[in-house]
Each structure stands twice: as structure tokens, then as C-alpha cells.
Design a protein around this motif. Structure first.
Motif, PDB file in Angstrom:
ATOM      1  N   SER A 278      75.009  12.581  41.082  1.00 19.80           N
ATOM      2  CA  SER A 278      74.730  12.790  42.504  1.00 19.80           C
ATOM      3  C   SER A 278      75.986  12.804  43.382  1.00 19.80           C
ATOM      4  O   SER A 278      75.919  13.222  44.526  1.00 19.80           O
ATOM      5  CB  SER A 278      73.752  11.732  43.008  1.00 19.80           C
ATOM      6  OG  SER A 278      74.301  10.438  42.834  1.00 19.80           O
ATOM      7  N   GLY A 279      77.122  12.389  42.832  1.00 19.61           N
ATOM      8  CA  GLY A 279      78.365  12.459  43.592  1.00 19.61           C
ATOM      9  C   GLY A 279      78.991  13.831  43.600  1.00 19.61           C
ATOM     10  O   GLY A 279      79.922  14.100  44.360  1.00 19.61           O
ATOM     11  N   SER A 280      78.480  14.735  42.756  1.00 18.74           N
ATOM     12  CA  SER A 280      79.075  16.072  42.692  1.00 18.74           C
ATOM     13  C   SER A 280      78.059  17.215  42.734  1.00 18.74           C
ATOM     14  O   SER A 280      78.439  18.344  43.013  1.00 18.74           O
ATOM     15  CB  SER A 280      79.937  16.213  41.433  1.00 18.74           C
ATOM     16  OG  SER A 280      79.169  15.978  40.276  1.00 18.74           O
ATOM     17  N   VAL A 281      76.787  16.922  42.445  1.00 19.04           N
ATOM     18  CA  VAL A 281      75.774  17.978  42.465  1.00 19.04           C
ATOM     19  C   VAL A 281      74.551  17.514  43.250  1.00 19.04           C
ATOM     20  O   VAL A 281      74.299  16.325  43.399  1.00 19.04           O
ATOM     21  CB  VAL A 281      75.347  18.420  41.042  1.00 19.04           C
ATOM     22  CG1 VAL A 281      76.541  18.875  40.237  1.00 19.04           C
ATOM     23  CG2 VAL A 281      74.587  17.345  40.320  1.00 19.04           C
ATOM     24  N   VAL A 282      73.776  18.482  43.706  1.00 18.19           N
ATOM     25  CA  VAL A 282      72.544  18.188  44.435  1.00 18.19           C
ATOM     26  C   VAL A 282      71.464  19.162  43.986  1.00 18.19           C
ATOM     27  O   VAL A 282      71.743  20.320  43.675  1.00 18.19           O
ATOM     28  CB  VAL A 282      72.765  18.269  45.963  1.00 18.19           C
ATOM     29  CG1 VAL A 282      73.144  19.660  46.401  1.00 18.19           C
ATOM     30  CG2 VAL A 282      71.564  17.763  46.716  1.00 18.19           C
ATOM     31  N   GLY A 283      70.243  18.666  43.898  1.00 19.93           N
ATOM     32  CA  GLY A 283      69.096  19.529  43.615  1.00 19.93           C
ATOM     33  C   GLY A 283      69.022  20.066  42.210  1.00 19.93           C
ATOM     34  O   GLY A 283      68.577  21.201  42.016  1.00 19.93           O
ATOM     35  N   ALA A 284      69.401  19.294  41.223  1.00 18.29           N
ATOM     36  CA  ALA A 284      69.359  19.769  39.832  1.00 18.29           C
ATOM     37  C   ALA A 284      67.906  20.004  39.391  1.00 18.29           C
ATOM     38  O   ALA A 284      67.012  19.230  39.724  1.00 18.29           O
ATOM     39  CB  ALA A 284      70.020  18.754  38.908  1.00 18.29           C
ATOM     40  N   TYR A 285      67.692  21.101  38.686  1.00 20.21           N
ATOM     41  CA  TYR A 285      66.365  21.392  38.134  1.00 20.21           C
ATOM     42  C   TYR A 285      66.500  22.304  36.919  1.00 20.21           C
ATOM     43  O   TYR A 285      67.571  22.870  36.659  1.00 20.21           O
ATOM     44  CB  TYR A 285      65.441  22.010  39.190  1.00 20.21           C
ATOM     45  CG  TYR A 285      65.835  23.375  39.694  1.00 20.21           C
ATOM     46  CD1 TYR A 285      65.314  24.536  39.112  1.00 20.21           C
ATOM     47  CD2 TYR A 285      66.708  23.522  40.756  1.00 20.21           C
ATOM     48  CE1 TYR A 285      65.658  25.787  39.575  1.00 20.21           C
ATOM     49  CE2 TYR A 285      67.051  24.765  41.241  1.00 20.21           C
ATOM     50  CZ  TYR A 285      66.516  25.898  40.651  1.00 20.21           C
ATOM     51  OH  TYR A 285      66.861  27.143  41.116  1.00 20.21           O
ATOM     52  N   LEU A 286      65.403  22.427  36.182  1.00 14.56           N
ATOM     53  CA  LEU A 286      65.358  23.307  35.016  1.00 14.56           C
ATOM     54  C   LEU A 286      64.848  24.671  35.453  1.00 14.56           C
ATOM     55  O   LEU A 286      63.838  24.762  36.161  1.00 14.56           O
ATOM     56  CB  LEU A 286      64.425  22.733  33.945  1.00 14.56           C
ATOM     57  CG  LEU A 286      64.851  21.412  33.334  1.00 14.56           C
ATOM     58  CD1 LEU A 286      63.731  20.853  32.457  1.00 14.56           C
ATOM     59  CD2 LEU A 286      66.123  21.586  32.510  1.00 14.56           C
ATOM     60  N   ALA A 287      65.526  25.717  35.022  1.00 13.38           N
ATOM     61  CA  ALA A 287      65.118  27.088  35.338  1.00 13.38           C
ATOM     62  C   ALA A 287      64.892  27.854  34.045  1.00 13.38           C
ATOM     63  O   ALA A 287      65.649  27.704  33.089  1.00 13.38           O
ATOM     64  CB  ALA A 287      66.193  27.777  36.171  1.00 13.38           C
ATOM     65  N   ASP A 288      63.838  28.666  34.030  1.00  8.02           N
ATOM     66  CA  ASP A 288      63.576  29.503  32.866  1.00  8.02           C
ATOM     67  C   ASP A 288      64.722  30.480  32.643  1.00  8.02           C
ATOM     68  O   ASP A 288      65.301  30.998  33.597  1.00  8.02           O
ATOM     69  CB  ASP A 288      62.286  30.307  33.051  1.00  8.02           C
ATOM     70  CG  ASP A 288      61.030  29.445  33.045  1.00  8.02           C
ATOM     71  OD1 ASP A 288      61.124  28.269  32.620  1.00  8.02           O
ATOM     72  OD2 ASP A 288      59.973  29.947  33.449  1.00  8.02           O
ATOM     73  N   ALA A 289      65.040  30.714  31.386  1.00  6.30           N
ATOM     74  CA  ALA A 289      66.091  31.659  31.013  1.00  6.30           C
ATOM     75  C   ALA A 289      65.744  32.265  29.661  1.00  6.30           C
ATOM     76  O   ALA A 289      64.849  31.779  28.962  1.00  6.30           O
ATOM     77  CB  ALA A 289      67.441  30.959  30.961  1.00  6.30           C
ATOM     78  N   ARG A 290      66.454  33.307  29.317  1.00  9.67           N
ATOM     79  CA  ARG A 290      66.259  33.936  27.998  1.00  9.67           C
ATOM     80  C   ARG A 290      67.630  34.244  27.418  1.00  9.67           C
ATOM     81  O   ARG A 290      68.602  34.426  28.161  1.00  9.67           O
ATOM     82  CB  ARG A 290      65.421  35.192  28.111  1.00  9.67           C
ATOM     83  CG  ARG A 290      66.065  36.276  28.931  1.00  9.67           C
ATOM     84  CD  ARG A 290      65.229  37.564  28.959  1.00  9.67           C
ATOM     85  NE  ARG A 290      65.686  38.400  30.049  1.00  9.67           N
ATOM     86  CZ  ARG A 290      65.002  38.627  31.156  1.00  9.67           C
ATOM     87  NH1 ARG A 290      63.816  38.114  31.321  1.00  9.67           N
ATOM     88  NH2 ARG A 290      65.502  39.396  32.107  1.00  9.67           N
ATOM     89  N   PRO A 291      67.711  34.320  26.093  1.00  8.50           N
ATOM     90  CA  PRO A 291      68.994  34.682  25.477  1.00  8.50           C
ATOM     91  C   PRO A 291      69.373  36.111  25.853  1.00  8.50           C
ATOM     92  O   PRO A 291      68.518  36.983  25.952  1.00  8.50           O
ATOM     93  CB  PRO A 291      68.738  34.575  23.978  1.00  8.50           C
ATOM     94  CG  PRO A 291      67.396  33.967  23.809  1.00  8.50           C
ATOM     95  CD  PRO A 291      66.675  34.072  25.118  1.00  8.50           C
ATOM     96  N   GLY A 292      70.658  36.327  26.067  1.00  8.90           N
ATOM     97  CA  GLY A 292      71.159  37.659  26.365  1.00  8.90           C
ATOM     98  C   GLY A 292      72.420  37.913  25.567  1.00  8.90           C
ATOM     99  O   GLY A 292      72.957  36.993  24.941  1.00  8.90           O
TER     100      GLY A 292
END
Length: 101
Positions: A56-70
């Protein structure tokens, strides 16, 4: 019946600069979506999200997002994530201008 797990990446915003950032497999934060760690295990995804949220000292609002291999690394699945990966659209500098150069 439970749904099949969709691969994820951990994303957040840089606390000081506001840039969209992605957690890499070697625990760095990168501004490049293709460098994000593609997580294909649900339990591991939750662990990585907890790890990110503790920064929390360097990032805000972390979450998991869907992705696919490319071919060059993870690619966004959802429009919102594709938009975030491009950077602010109201600037004449940064990610948007770099892509047009």
C-alpha cells in the motif's frame, strides 16, 4: 458445477504517479501489460493479489483482471483492461503517443 478458472493478471495503479501497473513473476511492477505474470491457478492468483495489496506504500487499487496468453505475453480480455493498457487518452505524451510514433 463450478466455473472454470480464467487466467488472471494482477493490476493496480502506481500510488505516486497514477500509472497503470502490472505485477510481474519476479515481483516487479511494470507499466507494460505484456510483462505481467499470467496466473492460471486460482489459489496462486489470490496469493499474488494479497501480496500486491500489502504494498500500500507504492500501489493502490490492486485487483485481478482476466487475461489470455499472447505471442508477446498476456493480453487483455476485456475492453476496460485493453483501454487501461494503452494509457490515458487525453495526453499528447506517454503511452498513447509512443504507440503512434
Amino acid at each position: 458445477m463450478s466455473r472454470r478458472f480464467t487466467p488472471k493478471i494482477v493490476t493496480a495503479n502506481d500510488l505516486l504517479e497514477g500509472d497503470v501497473i502490472y505485477l510481474t513473476a519476479d515481483d516487479r511492477w511494470s507499466r507494460d501489460h505484456a510483462e505481467a505474470e499470467l496466473i492460471e491457478d486460482e489459489a496462486h492468483a489470490e496469493i499474488r493479489l494479497i501480496h500486491a495489496a500489502r504494498q500500500s506504500g507504492s500501489v493502490v487499487g490492486a485487483y485481478l483482471a482476466d487475461a489470455r496468453p499472447g505471442p508477446s505475453g498476456p493480453e487483455p480480455v476485456h475492453f476496460r483492461e485493453a483501454f487501461r493498457a494503452k494509457g490515458p487518452s487525453n495526453y499528447t505524451h506517454g503511452k498513447q503517443s509512443e504507440r503512434h510514433a
